[in-house]
Design an enzyme around this catalytic site. Structure first.
Site, mmCIF file in Angstrom:
data_model
loop_
_atom_site.group_PDB
_atom_site.id
_atom_site.type_symbol
_atom_site.label_atom_id
_atom_site.label_comp_id
_atom_site.label_asym_id
_atom_site.label_seq_id
_atom_site.Cartn_x
_atom_site.Cartn_y
_atom_site.Cartn_z
ATOM 1 N N ASP A 30 0.896 -1.115 -0.033
ATOM 2 C CA ASP A 30 0.036 0.086 0.041
ATOM 3 C C ASP A 30 0.872 1.206 0.016
ATOM 4 O O ASP A 30 1.978 1.272 0.493
ATOM 5 C CB ASP A 30 -0.878 0.261 1.186
ATOM 6 N N PHE A 251 -32.793 -9.967 4.911
ATOM 7 C CA PHE A 251 -32.967 -8.556 4.237
ATOM 8 C C PHE A 251 -34.436 -7.887 4.132
ATOM 9 O O PHE A 251 -34.523 -6.954 3.505
ATOM 10 C CB PHE A 251 -32.021 -8.463 2.921
ATOM 11 N N GLY A 255 -36.227 -0.224 8.132
ATOM 12 C CA GLY A 255 -35.708 0.629 9.279
ATOM 13 C C GLY A 255 -35.135 1.846 8.303
ATOM 14 O O GLY A 255 -35.755 2.463 7.408
ATOM 15 N N CYS A 262 -20.257 0.226 0.126
ATOM 16 C CA CYS A 262 -20.560 -0.460 -1.112
ATOM 17 C C CYS A 262 -21.852 -0.352 -1.599
ATOM 18 O O CYS A 262 -22.025 0.158 -2.764
ATOM 19 C CB CYS A 262 -20.469 -2.180 -0.563
ATOM 20 N N LYS A 265 -22.756 3.309 -3.057
ATOM 21 C CA LYS A 265 -22.127 3.890 -4.505
ATOM 22 C C LYS A 265 -21.925 2.593 -5.433
ATOM 23 O O LYS A 265 -22.074 3.065 -6.727
ATOM 24 C CB LYS A 265 -20.716 4.159 -3.952
#
EC number: 1.1.1.22
Length: 435
Positions: A30, A251, A255, A262, A265
Protein backbone atom coordinates in the site's frame (compact mmCIF):
# COMPACT_ATOMS: atom_id res chain seq x y z
CA UNK A 1 1.82 -20.17 -3.12
CA UNK A 2 3.50 -16.75 -3.18
CA UNK A 3 0.88 -14.01 -3.33
CA UNK A 4 0.87 -10.22 -3.37
CA UNK A 5 -2.09 -8.05 -2.42
CA UNK A 6 -2.10 -4.52 -3.80
CA UNK A 7 -4.12 -2.21 -1.57
CA UNK A 8 -4.36 -2.84 2.16
CA UNK A 9 -7.60 -1.12 3.01
CA UNK A 10 -10.61 -3.01 4.29
CA UNK A 11 -10.71 -5.60 1.50
CA UNK A 12 -6.97 -5.98 0.97
CA UNK A 13 -5.91 -6.25 4.61
CA UNK A 14 -8.49 -8.93 5.33
CA UNK A 15 -7.62 -10.83 2.15
CA UNK A 16 -3.87 -10.70 2.81
CA UNK A 17 -4.21 -11.91 6.39
CA UNK A 18 -6.68 -14.66 5.46
CA UNK A 19 -4.53 -15.95 2.59
CA UNK A 20 -1.50 -16.13 4.90
CA UNK A 21 -3.55 -17.84 7.59
CA UNK A 22 -4.53 -20.44 4.98
CA UNK A 23 -0.84 -21.19 4.37
CA UNK A 24 0.22 -18.91 1.51
CA UNK A 25 3.28 -16.63 1.56
CA UNK A 26 1.80 -13.13 1.28
CA UNK A 27 3.08 -9.58 0.90
CA UNK A 28 0.63 -6.71 1.27
CA UNK A 29 1.43 -3.47 -0.57
CA UNK A 30 0.00 0.00 0.00
CA UNK A 31 1.16 3.55 -0.65
CA UNK A 32 -0.05 4.68 2.80
CA UNK A 33 3.02 4.35 5.02
CA UNK A 34 1.08 4.89 8.25
CA UNK A 35 -1.37 2.12 7.38
CA UNK A 36 1.46 -0.26 6.49
CA UNK A 37 3.24 0.53 9.77
CA UNK A 38 0.08 -0.30 11.73
CA UNK A 39 -0.46 -3.57 9.90
CA UNK A 40 3.20 -4.54 10.25
CA UNK A 41 2.75 -3.99 13.99
CA UNK A 42 -0.22 -6.33 13.98
CA UNK A 43 -2.80 -3.55 14.46
CA UNK A 44 -5.61 -3.28 11.89
CA UNK A 45 -6.39 0.35 10.96
CA UNK A 46 -10.12 -0.39 11.22
CA UNK A 47 -12.42 -2.55 13.35
CA UNK A 48 -13.28 -5.99 12.01
CA UNK A 49 -14.04 -8.93 14.32
CA UNK A 50 -11.47 -11.71 14.04
CA UNK A 51 -8.95 -9.72 12.00
CA UNK A 52 -6.49 -8.91 14.83
CA UNK A 53 -6.30 -12.60 15.68
CA UNK A 54 -5.53 -13.89 12.17
CA UNK A 55 -3.23 -10.92 11.50
CA UNK A 56 -1.15 -11.76 14.58
CA UNK A 57 -1.25 -15.49 13.87
CA UNK A 58 -0.19 -15.14 10.23
CA UNK A 59 2.61 -12.71 10.98
CA UNK A 60 3.97 -14.98 13.70
CA UNK A 61 4.48 -17.71 11.09
CA UNK A 62 6.51 -15.39 8.87
CA UNK A 63 4.09 -15.94 5.99
CA UNK A 64 2.73 -12.37 6.06
CA UNK A 65 4.51 -9.07 5.66
CA UNK A 66 3.59 -5.55 4.56
CA UNK A 67 5.49 -2.97 2.54
CA UNK A 68 5.17 0.28 0.63
CA UNK A 69 7.67 -0.96 -1.98
CA UNK A 70 5.85 -2.31 -5.03
CA UNK A 71 9.04 -4.08 -6.13
CA UNK A 72 8.45 -6.61 -3.34
CA UNK A 73 5.72 -8.23 -5.42
CA UNK A 74 8.43 -9.82 -7.55
CA UNK A 75 8.45 -13.57 -7.14
CA UNK A 76 4.75 -13.76 -6.37
CA UNK A 77 2.73 -15.92 -8.75
CA UNK A 78 -0.63 -14.30 -8.04
CA UNK A 79 -1.20 -10.56 -7.58
CA UNK A 80 -4.54 -9.54 -6.10
CA UNK A 81 -5.68 -5.97 -6.79
CA UNK A 82 -7.90 -4.87 -3.91
CA UNK A 83 -7.98 -1.08 -4.08
CA UNK A 84 -11.06 1.11 -3.73
CA UNK A 85 -13.44 2.32 -6.43
CA UNK A 86 -15.18 5.24 -4.72
CA UNK A 87 -17.92 7.31 -6.27
CA UNK A 88 -16.40 9.85 -8.64
CA UNK A 89 -16.66 13.49 -7.56
CA UNK A 90 -19.64 15.16 -9.19
CA UNK A 91 -20.90 11.90 -10.70
CA UNK A 92 -22.52 8.59 -9.81
CA UNK A 93 -19.85 6.71 -11.76
CA UNK A 94 -17.09 4.69 -10.11
CA UNK A 95 -13.64 6.26 -9.89
CA UNK A 96 -11.17 3.86 -11.49
CA UNK A 97 -8.11 5.96 -10.66
CA UNK A 98 -6.80 3.61 -7.98
CA UNK A 99 -7.39 0.42 -9.95
CA UNK A 100 -5.66 1.82 -13.02
CA UNK A 101 -2.75 3.06 -10.90
CA UNK A 102 -2.37 -0.32 -9.21
CA UNK A 103 -2.26 -2.17 -12.53
CA UNK A 104 0.29 0.23 -14.02
CA UNK A 105 2.47 0.02 -10.90
CA UNK A 106 2.51 -3.77 -11.23
CA UNK A 107 3.51 -3.94 -14.90
CA UNK A 108 7.30 -3.52 -14.49
CA UNK A 109 7.39 -6.31 -11.91
CA UNK A 110 5.32 -8.99 -13.63
CA UNK A 111 6.80 -12.17 -15.08
CA UNK A 112 5.75 -14.85 -17.54
CA UNK A 113 3.06 -17.00 -15.95
CA UNK A 114 1.98 -14.43 -13.35
CA UNK A 115 -1.72 -13.83 -12.80
CA UNK A 116 -3.13 -10.44 -11.89
CA UNK A 117 -6.44 -10.97 -10.10
CA UNK A 118 -8.89 -8.12 -9.76
CA UNK A 119 -11.02 -8.13 -6.61
CA UNK A 120 -12.21 -4.51 -6.71
CA UNK A 121 -15.80 -3.75 -7.70
CA UNK A 122 -15.56 -2.16 -11.14
CA UNK A 123 -17.86 -1.11 -13.99
CA UNK A 124 -18.53 -3.93 -16.42
CA UNK A 125 -16.03 -3.76 -19.27
CA UNK A 126 -13.12 -2.69 -17.07
CA UNK A 127 -11.49 -6.13 -16.93
CA UNK A 128 -11.31 -6.49 -20.70
CA UNK A 129 -9.66 -3.07 -20.94
CA UNK A 130 -7.16 -3.90 -18.20
CA UNK A 131 -6.40 -7.29 -19.75
CA UNK A 132 -5.34 -5.45 -22.92
CA UNK A 133 -3.08 -3.18 -20.86
CA UNK A 134 -1.37 -6.18 -19.29
CA UNK A 135 -1.03 -7.98 -22.63
CA UNK A 136 0.51 -4.88 -24.22
CA UNK A 137 3.20 -4.76 -21.52
CA UNK A 138 4.81 -7.91 -22.92
CA UNK A 139 5.22 -9.35 -19.43
CA UNK A 140 3.50 -12.62 -20.26
CA UNK A 141 1.13 -12.16 -17.32
CA UNK A 142 -2.63 -12.59 -17.66
CA UNK A 143 -5.68 -11.15 -15.90
CA UNK A 144 -8.48 -12.86 -14.00
CA UNK A 145 -11.40 -11.24 -12.18
CA UNK A 146 -12.40 -12.66 -8.79
CA UNK A 147 -15.04 -10.43 -7.17
CA UNK A 148 -15.33 -10.25 -3.39
CA UNK A 149 -18.57 -10.79 -1.46
CA UNK A 150 -17.53 -9.66 2.00
CA UNK A 151 -19.96 -8.54 4.67
CA UNK A 152 -18.51 -6.03 7.09
CA UNK A 153 -18.49 -7.61 10.51
CA UNK A 154 -18.11 -11.07 8.93
CA UNK A 155 -15.28 -10.39 6.46
CA UNK A 156 -12.81 -12.87 7.95
CA UNK A 157 -15.39 -15.66 7.88
CA UNK A 158 -16.47 -14.73 4.34
CA UNK A 159 -12.86 -14.83 3.11
CA UNK A 160 -11.87 -18.06 4.84
CA UNK A 161 -15.13 -19.87 4.08
CA UNK A 162 -16.82 -18.10 1.13
CA UNK A 163 -20.31 -19.10 0.03
CA UNK A 164 -19.16 -19.08 -3.61
CA UNK A 165 -16.11 -18.32 -5.75
CA UNK A 166 -16.36 -16.61 -9.12
CA UNK A 167 -13.49 -16.52 -11.63
CA UNK A 168 -13.69 -14.31 -14.69
CA UNK A 169 -11.04 -15.45 -17.19
CA UNK A 170 -10.20 -14.87 -20.83
CA UNK A 171 -11.64 -17.30 -23.36
CA UNK A 172 -9.58 -20.49 -23.46
CA UNK A 173 -7.51 -19.60 -20.37
CA UNK A 174 -7.63 -22.73 -18.23
CA UNK A 175 -4.39 -21.93 -16.39
CA UNK A 176 -5.72 -18.94 -14.47
CA UNK A 177 -8.69 -20.89 -13.15
CA UNK A 178 -6.53 -23.83 -12.10
CA UNK A 179 -4.14 -21.55 -10.21
CA UNK A 180 -7.03 -19.84 -8.43
CA UNK A 181 -8.25 -23.32 -7.48
CA UNK A 182 -4.88 -23.80 -5.76
CA UNK A 183 -5.20 -20.47 -3.95
CA UNK A 184 -8.66 -21.39 -2.66
CA UNK A 185 -8.00 -25.11 -2.24
CA UNK A 186 -9.14 -25.18 1.40
CA UNK A 187 -12.51 -23.58 0.65
CA UNK A 188 -13.06 -25.74 -2.45
CA UNK A 189 -12.25 -28.91 -0.49
CA UNK A 190 -14.97 -27.96 2.00
CA UNK A 191 -17.54 -27.75 -0.78
CA UNK A 192 -17.54 -24.08 -1.83
CA UNK A 193 -19.03 -23.89 -5.36
CA UNK A 194 -16.91 -22.37 -8.12
CA UNK A 195 -18.27 -20.48 -11.13
CA UNK A 196 -15.78 -20.03 -13.99
CA UNK A 197 -17.01 -17.46 -16.46
CA UNK A 198 -15.96 -14.53 -18.64
CA UNK A 199 -14.78 -11.12 -17.47
CA UNK A 200 -18.06 -9.29 -17.99
CA UNK A 201 -20.15 -11.83 -16.12
CA UNK A 202 -17.72 -11.87 -13.19
CA UNK A 203 -17.90 -8.08 -12.98
CA UNK A 204 -21.70 -8.12 -13.16
CA UNK A 205 -22.07 -10.79 -10.46
CA UNK A 206 -20.89 -8.40 -7.76
CA UNK A 207 -22.92 -5.34 -8.76
CA UNK A 208 -25.99 -7.45 -9.55
CA UNK A 209 -25.84 -9.04 -6.10
CA UNK A 210 -25.57 -5.66 -4.40
CA UNK A 211 -28.35 -4.22 -6.55
CA UNK A 212 -30.63 -7.12 -5.60
CA UNK A 213 -29.93 -6.76 -1.88
CA UNK A 214 -30.44 -2.99 -2.02
CA UNK A 215 -33.73 -3.52 -3.85
CA UNK A 216 -34.94 -6.04 -1.27
CA UNK A 217 -34.15 -3.65 1.59
CA UNK A 218 -35.81 -0.72 -0.14
CA UNK A 219 -38.83 -2.86 -1.02
CA UNK A 220 -39.61 -3.58 2.63
CA UNK A 221 -38.98 0.07 3.47
CA UNK A 222 -41.48 1.05 0.78
CA UNK A 223 -43.95 -1.32 2.45
CA UNK A 224 -43.18 0.44 5.74
CA UNK A 225 -44.25 3.71 4.16
CA UNK A 226 -47.59 2.14 3.27
CA UNK A 227 -47.89 0.52 6.69
CA UNK A 228 -47.46 3.88 8.39
CA UNK A 229 -50.57 5.31 6.75
CA UNK A 230 -52.70 2.17 7.16
CA UNK A 231 -51.81 1.12 10.75
CA UNK A 232 -50.33 -2.14 9.44
CA UNK A 233 -47.24 -3.69 11.04
CA UNK A 234 -44.35 -4.05 8.60
CA UNK A 235 -42.46 -6.47 10.87
CA UNK A 236 -45.35 -8.93 10.80
CA UNK A 237 -45.75 -8.33 7.08
CA UNK A 238 -42.07 -9.23 6.57
CA UNK A 239 -42.46 -12.37 8.67
CA UNK A 240 -45.49 -13.46 6.67
CA UNK A 241 -44.04 -12.95 3.20
CA UNK A 242 -40.66 -14.25 4.36
CA UNK A 243 -42.12 -17.73 4.82
CA UNK A 244 -42.38 -17.90 1.03
CA UNK A 245 -39.10 -19.56 0.09
CA UNK A 246 -39.08 -17.65 -3.19
CA UNK A 247 -38.75 -14.46 -1.14
CA UNK A 248 -37.06 -15.39 2.14
CA UNK A 249 -36.94 -13.40 5.37
CA UNK A 250 -33.33 -12.18 5.22
CA UNK A 251 -32.83 -8.51 4.32
CA UNK A 252 -36.53 -7.81 4.88
CA UNK A 253 -35.93 -5.62 7.93
CA UNK A 254 -37.56 -2.23 7.60
CA UNK A 255 -35.75 0.67 9.19
CA UNK A 256 -33.51 3.62 8.51
CA UNK A 257 -32.01 1.91 5.45
CA UNK A 258 -28.68 0.74 4.12
CA UNK A 259 -25.38 2.59 3.92
CA UNK A 260 -21.66 1.88 4.03
CA UNK A 261 -18.97 1.91 1.40
CA UNK A 262 -20.54 -0.63 -0.98
CA UNK A 263 -24.29 -0.74 -1.60
CA UNK A 264 -24.98 2.99 -2.09
CA UNK A 265 -22.05 3.73 -4.38
CA UNK A 266 -22.29 0.40 -6.21
CA UNK A 267 -25.94 0.83 -7.25
CA UNK A 268 -25.20 4.40 -8.37
CA UNK A 269 -22.14 3.27 -10.35
CA UNK A 270 -24.18 0.43 -11.90
CA UNK A 271 -26.81 2.92 -13.01
CA UNK A 272 -24.16 5.24 -14.46
CA UNK A 273 -22.49 2.40 -16.35
CA UNK A 274 -25.81 1.16 -17.75
CA UNK A 275 -26.49 4.66 -19.05
CA UNK A 276 -23.05 4.73 -20.71
CA UNK A 277 -23.92 1.44 -22.41
CA UNK A 278 -27.22 2.86 -23.67
CA UNK A 279 -29.26 0.63 -21.35
CA UNK A 280 -30.07 3.03 -18.56
CA UNK A 281 -33.73 2.01 -18.66
CA UNK A 282 -32.78 -1.53 -17.60
CA UNK A 283 -31.73 -0.41 -14.13
CA UNK A 284 -33.70 2.82 -13.86
CA UNK A 285 -35.54 1.30 -10.89
CA UNK A 286 -32.30 1.53 -8.88
CA UNK A 287 -32.73 5.30 -8.72
CA UNK A 288 -36.01 4.77 -6.87
CA UNK A 289 -34.30 2.15 -4.67
CA UNK A 290 -31.80 4.87 -3.73
CA UNK A 291 -34.57 7.44 -3.19
CA UNK A 292 -36.58 5.14 -0.90
CA UNK A 293 -33.45 4.44 1.10
CA UNK A 294 -32.71 8.13 1.61
CA UNK A 295 -36.34 8.88 2.51
CA UNK A 296 -36.15 6.56 5.51
CA UNK A 297 -33.39 8.67 7.02
CA UNK A 298 -35.59 11.72 6.67
CA UNK A 299 -38.49 9.81 8.22
CA UNK A 300 -36.45 9.16 11.38
CA UNK A 301 -35.54 12.83 11.57
CA UNK A 302 -39.18 13.86 11.08
CA UNK A 303 -40.39 11.47 13.80
CA UNK A 304 -37.78 12.80 16.20
CA UNK A 305 -38.69 16.41 15.50
CA UNK A 306 -42.39 15.62 16.00
CA UNK A 307 -41.60 13.94 19.31
CA UNK A 308 -39.63 16.96 20.53
CA UNK A 309 -42.58 19.28 20.00
CA UNK A 310 -42.68 22.61 18.25
CA UNK A 311 -39.25 23.70 19.54
CA UNK A 312 -36.22 21.56 18.61
CA UNK A 313 -33.53 24.08 19.43
CA UNK A 314 -31.30 22.97 22.33
CA UNK A 315 -33.42 19.89 23.09
CA UNK A 316 -31.11 16.98 23.89
CA UNK A 317 -31.30 14.02 21.52
CA UNK A 318 -29.47 10.82 22.45
CA UNK A 319 -28.39 9.00 19.29
CA UNK A 320 -27.57 5.32 19.74
CA UNK A 321 -25.32 4.29 16.89
CA UNK A 322 -23.01 5.90 14.34
CA UNK A 323 -21.65 3.03 12.22
CA UNK A 324 -23.74 2.06 9.21
CA UNK A 325 -24.18 -1.43 10.73
CA UNK A 326 -23.20 -3.22 13.93
CA UNK A 327 -19.80 -4.92 14.34
CA UNK A 328 -18.15 -2.23 12.22
CA UNK A 329 -16.56 1.20 12.65
CA UNK A 330 -17.42 2.21 9.08
CA UNK A 331 -19.33 5.51 8.85
CA UNK A 332 -19.20 5.92 5.08
CA UNK A 333 -22.69 6.95 3.93
CA UNK A 334 -23.97 5.87 7.34
CA UNK A 335 -27.71 6.46 7.88
CA UNK A 336 -27.05 6.71 11.62
CA UNK A 337 -24.46 9.46 11.30
CA UNK A 338 -26.61 11.24 8.71
CA UNK A 339 -29.57 11.33 11.12
CA UNK A 340 -27.36 12.71 13.90
CA UNK A 341 -25.96 15.42 11.62
CA UNK A 342 -29.42 16.43 10.37
CA UNK A 343 -30.78 16.75 13.90
CA UNK A 344 -27.78 18.84 14.92
CA UNK A 345 -28.38 21.04 11.88
CA UNK A 346 -31.94 21.67 13.10
CA UNK A 347 -30.59 22.97 16.38
CA UNK A 348 -30.87 19.93 18.62
CA UNK A 349 -28.19 19.21 21.21
CA UNK A 350 -27.11 15.84 19.81
CA UNK A 351 -25.04 13.44 21.89
CA UNK A 352 -24.14 10.23 20.08
CA UNK A 353 -22.53 6.98 21.14
CA UNK A 354 -21.25 3.86 19.38
CA UNK A 355 -19.06 0.95 20.54
CA UNK A 356 -16.55 1.41 17.69
CA UNK A 357 -17.33 4.34 15.39
CA UNK A 358 -16.92 7.45 17.56
CA UNK A 359 -13.46 8.44 16.33
CA UNK A 360 -14.30 7.95 12.67
CA UNK A 361 -17.46 10.01 13.19
CA UNK A 362 -15.61 12.75 15.05
CA UNK A 363 -13.11 13.04 12.20
CA UNK A 364 -15.96 13.69 9.76
CA UNK A 365 -18.31 15.68 11.98
CA UNK A 366 -16.56 17.35 14.91
CA UNK A 367 -19.62 19.57 15.48
CA UNK A 368 -21.43 16.65 17.15
CA UNK A 369 -21.01 15.71 20.81
CA UNK A 370 -19.90 12.15 21.51
CA UNK A 371 -19.78 9.90 24.55
CA UNK A 372 -18.41 6.40 25.00
CA UNK A 373 -20.96 5.89 27.79
CA UNK A 374 -24.55 4.89 27.03
CA UNK A 375 -25.54 6.18 30.45
CA UNK A 376 -24.09 9.65 29.82
CA UNK A 377 -25.60 9.71 26.35
CA UNK A 378 -29.07 9.02 27.76
CA UNK A 379 -28.85 11.28 30.80
CA UNK A 380 -31.24 14.23 30.49
CA UNK A 381 -32.32 13.36 26.93
CA UNK A 382 -35.56 14.74 25.55
CA UNK A 383 -35.66 11.97 22.95
CA UNK A 384 -33.69 8.82 22.17
CA UNK A 385 -33.04 7.56 18.64
CA UNK A 386 -31.76 4.04 17.95
CA UNK A 387 -30.13 3.99 14.52
CA UNK A 388 -27.51 1.20 14.60
CA UNK A 389 -28.67 -2.16 15.93
CA UNK A 390 -25.69 -3.01 18.14
CA UNK A 391 -26.64 -5.84 20.55
CA UNK A 392 -25.77 -3.66 23.55
CA UNK A 393 -28.34 -1.09 22.45
CA UNK A 394 -31.04 -3.67 21.80
CA UNK A 395 -30.46 -5.08 25.29
CA UNK A 396 -30.86 -1.77 27.17
CA UNK A 397 -33.25 -2.11 30.13
CA UNK A 398 -36.09 0.33 29.39
CA UNK A 399 -36.82 0.80 33.11
CA UNK A 400 -33.19 1.74 33.79
CA UNK A 401 -33.13 4.05 30.78
CA UNK A 402 -36.35 5.79 31.88
CA UNK A 403 -34.61 6.83 35.09
CA UNK A 404 -31.94 8.69 33.11
CA UNK A 405 -33.84 10.65 30.46
CA UNK A 406 -35.84 13.84 30.82
CA UNK A 407 -38.60 12.61 28.51
CA UNK A 408 -39.30 8.93 27.85
CA UNK A 409 -39.56 9.06 24.06
CA UNK A 410 -37.72 6.62 21.80
CA UNK A 411 -37.58 6.37 18.01
CA UNK A 412 -36.56 2.85 17.02
CA UNK A 413 -34.95 3.39 13.62
CA UNK A 414 -34.14 -0.30 13.26
CA UNK A 415 -37.31 -1.91 14.67
CA UNK A 416 -35.01 -3.80 16.99
CA UNK A 417 -36.62 -3.16 20.36
CA UNK A 418 -39.47 -4.93 22.14
CA UNK A 419 -42.14 -2.27 21.72
CA UNK A 420 -44.41 -3.77 24.39
CA UNK A 421 -41.62 -3.83 26.99
CA UNK A 422 -40.63 -0.23 26.33
CA UNK A 423 -44.23 0.98 26.44
CA UNK A 424 -44.80 -0.96 29.68
CA UNK A 425 -41.84 0.92 31.16
CA UNK A 426 -43.58 4.22 30.39
CA UNK A 427 -41.95 5.06 27.08
CA UNK A 428 -43.58 6.59 24.04
CA UNK A 429 -42.26 4.15 21.45
CA UNK A 430 -42.23 4.74 17.68
CA UNK A 431 -40.88 2.24 15.18
CA UNK A 432 -40.81 2.47 11.39
CA UNK A 433 -43.85 0.96 9.71
CA UNK A 434 -45.20 -0.22 13.05
CA UNK A 435 -48.44 0.98 14.68
Amino acid sequence: MKISVIGCGYLGAVHAAAMAELGHDVVGIDVDAAKIAQLADGRPPFFEPGLPEILTSAMATGRLRFSTDIAEVRGSRVHFVAVGTPQRDGSNAADMTYVDAAIHSLLPHLSEGDIVVGKSTVPVGSAARLADVIAASGSGAVLAWNPEFLREGFAVLDTMTPDRLVYGVAAGDETAASILDEVYATAIASGTPVVVTDYATAELVKVAANAFLATKISFINAMAEIAEVTAADVTQLADAIGFDNRIGRRFLNAGVGFGGGCLPKDIRAFTARAEELGRGESVAFLKEVDNINLRRRQRVVDLTVAALGPVVNEKKVAVLGLAFKPHSDDVRDSPALDVAVQLRGLGADVVATDPQAIENSRARHPQLSYSASVEETLRGADAVVLVTEWPEFAEIDPVWAAGLVRTSVIIDGRNKLDAAAWRAAGWTYQGLGRP
